[in-house]
Design a protein around this motif. Structure first.
Motif, PDB file in Angstrom:
ATOM      1  N   UNK A 166       7.567   0.789   4.201  1.00 59.20           N
ATOM      2  CA  UNK A 166       6.660   0.927   4.994  1.00 59.20           C
ATOM      3  C   UNK A 166       5.274   2.222   4.615  1.00 59.20           C
ATOM      4  N   UNK A 167       5.883   2.576   4.140  1.00 56.50           N
ATOM      5  CA  UNK A 167       4.713   4.077   3.703  1.00 56.50           C
ATOM      6  C   UNK A 167       4.424   3.410   2.125  1.00 56.50           C
ATOM      7  N   UNK A 168       5.463   2.230   1.026  1.00 56.29           N
ATOM      8  CA  UNK A 168       4.670   2.765   0.032  1.00 56.29           C
ATOM      9  C   UNK A 168       3.586   1.515   0.561  1.00 56.29           C
ATOM     10  N   UNK A 169       3.937   0.380   1.191  1.00 55.52           N
ATOM     11  CA  UNK A 169       2.624  -0.447   1.757  1.00 55.52           C
ATOM     12  C   UNK A 169       1.484  -0.128   2.261  1.00 55.52           C
ATOM     13  N   UNK A 170       1.730   0.581   3.453  1.00 53.53           N
ATOM     14  CA  UNK A 170       0.598   1.444   4.242  1.00 53.53           C
ATOM     15  C   UNK A 170       0.111   2.709   3.454  1.00 53.53           C
ATOM     16  N   UNK A 171       0.440   3.289   2.893  1.00 57.66           N
ATOM     17  CA  UNK A 171      -0.141   4.717   3.153  1.00 57.66           C
ATOM     18  C   UNK A 171       0.360   4.760   1.452  1.00 57.66           C
TER      19      UNK A 171
END
Length: 503
Positions: A281-286
């Motif tokens: 979720x951090x990879x794709x959203x941030x």
């Protein structure tokens, strides 16, 4: 190839070590000041505690990593079987101890506690779980899972689907095989190994019970964190260049390809490939900018998945009681297990009467005082923050930790008269320590038949970008994370012949 790895968790390190061993130039950037991610052994006072994983299953995954990178794991540490693997205790006063590496002895233990019919129930379930494992191991666990369509090409597809029964939940499997409530509670617990609700998690998670029985439960002398130390050292030995306290703020892309990373200090590092061990979720959203159709699909899948179970840990240094020692692993079940899942997944509140897992290793290397032993106590909990529970109230957390101690004593296990040290860890602490969103232990849960396909794939839709670790395929837990490292290393190697290298 010049390869950048983001994150020194076990997935990131095992991928990095394999890639470096095959001749690639690998640099790893970690935001914190240490390695291991969730896998760590911490000293508090005179005692050491496994504050992450406290059990090693499928040790062959890590033995393979060490053999393929230069030296057998067995020469570097002492790995010992945990027998009994678990002591399960119930609110009706009964208990059963599952033997390590022996269905024969486990069935005898069940027979002694609950009778022949109940032992036959568990035997039948394990036979079904074995078939599920045989079918799912290669295509679902040990290989990349690109899409459901890739499975349709298998000659045995229809037979395999009937064996796995993806439409069936773990609870429905219990309805089919386990009339006895004690065994149903034990099976339910395997859903929590992936941070899931047994009423929604797929029946194939019963394979965890089979794997645990067949390949054993193991302890590493000095604590499980020893494994992280050894993997880190092996990575260094094969040439991985580690940079700690180096936070990545962006994975840079150009024309749909990953080109490198940007650090918090503003510096840019170019690469032929990027492997991210950050939570998906951090990879794709941030970390990834842009809003292409493929990125929207991945982000949509991640947003639909339930966060996995988090954990609340109580860490106790206690004086030994040789007259009534605990097994290495003890599980105390409550009256109402469903109330636990309702609290975590529905009301998002701490469980009033949780299932309590106690890890009390008999390991002299985990204490500086031979009269003491360390107990790592874990209860399942809702994740921290938005759409979860606020675990920032330290007064509440201390009260809750004490209530867990009280409940252990109600099971006839004395603590307070033996207590030497006392501390606790919350989901908020895990989020802060390793950047795990909400403190969820496994990223997303396996709730629902489609959960495996909604998890981040090892090959990103962005060329030259790969996802590794517990939030990516094949999932969380030490064995699966180690497998993801191998899958990604193989994927990067195969892609080298498919894609032009950076100039």
């Amino acid at each position: 190839m010049k390869i950048i790895v983001i994150g020194a968790g076990m997935g990131g390190m095992t991928a990095a070590g394999r890639l470096a061993r095959t001749g690639h130039d690998v640099t790893l950037y970690e935001a914190s000041d240490t390695y291991g991610g969730k896998l760590r052994t911490e000293w508090i006072g005179k005692s050491a505690f496994d504050t992450g994983p406290s059990l090693l299953t499928l040790p062959a995954v890590y033995k393979d990593f060490f053999i393929r990178t230069g030296k057998p794991l067995g020469l570097l540490c002492e790995i010992t079987p945990v027998d009994p693997s678990f002591d399960y205790r119930f609110s009706d006063g009964t208990n059963v101890k599952f033997a390590n590496l022996s269905r024969f002895h486990t069935l005898n233990a069940i027979r002694s506690s609950y009778g022949d019919d109940v032992a036959s129930q568990w035997d039948a379930l394990m036979r079904r779980a074995e078939k599920m494992w045989d079918v799912s191991r290669e295509p679902f666990v040990e290989s990349e899972l690109r899409s459901p369509l890739s499975l349709l090409k298998r000659a045995s597809f229809l037979k395999d689907i009937l064996t796995i029964a993806p439409w069936k939940s773990l609870r429905k499997l219990a309805d089919e095989f386990l009339p006895d409530q004690h065994l149903r509670f034990i099976l339910d617990r395997y859903a929590t190994y992936s941070g899931s609700d047994p009423r929604k998690a797929p029946a194939v998670l019963a394979t965890i019970a089979f794997v645990e029985e067949s390949f054993g439960a193991w302890h590493i002398k000095g604590g499980l964190g020893t494994l992280a130390t050894l993997v880190h050292q092996r990575c260094v030995d094969v040439g991985v260049d580690f940079h700690f306290n180096s936070r990545v703020v962006e994975i840079t892309t150009e024309k749909g390809r990953a080109t490198g990373i940007q650090l918090a200090d503003g510096s840019f590092i170019a690469a032929d490939a990027v492997v991210t061990n950050a939570d998906a979720s951090i990879t794709y959203n941030a970390l990834i900018k842009g809003n292409t159709t493929k990125l929207r699909k991945v982000r949509g899948n991640l947003s639909k998945a339930d966060p996995s179970i988090a954990g609340f840990s109580v860490l106790l240094g206690v004086r030994k009681d040789e007259s009534e020692p605990l097994s290495h692993h003890t599980v105390l079940f409550p009256d109402d297990y469903d109330a636990e899942f309702n609290s975590i997944f529905s009301s998002k509140t701490p469980v009033e009467k949780p299932t309590i897992y106690i890890c009390a290793p008999k390991d002299d290397a985990m204490t500086k005082d031979m009269t003491l032993e360390s107990w790592s106590i874990l209860v399942n909990a809702p994740h921290h923050g938005v759409n979860g529970f606020d675990w920032s109230n330290q007064e509440f957390n201390r009260t809750y930790a004490n209530s867990i101690i009280d409940q252990i004593e109600e099971h006839g296990i004395p603590i307070r008269t033996r207590l030497e040290s006392f501390s606790f860890r919350t989901p908020a602490d895990l989020e802060s320590a390793v950047n795990a969103p909400g403190g969820s232990i496994y990223g997303t849960s396996s709730n629902g038949a489609r959960a495996a396909f909604m998890r981040a794939k090892n090959r990103s839709p962005i060329k030259n970008l790969y996802c590794v670790g517990g939030s990516a395929h094949p999932g969380g837990g030490l064995p699966l994370v180690g497998m993801s490292g191998e899958i990604v290393a193989n994927a990067v190697g195969s892609a080298r012949t498919e894609q032009p290298l950076r100039n």
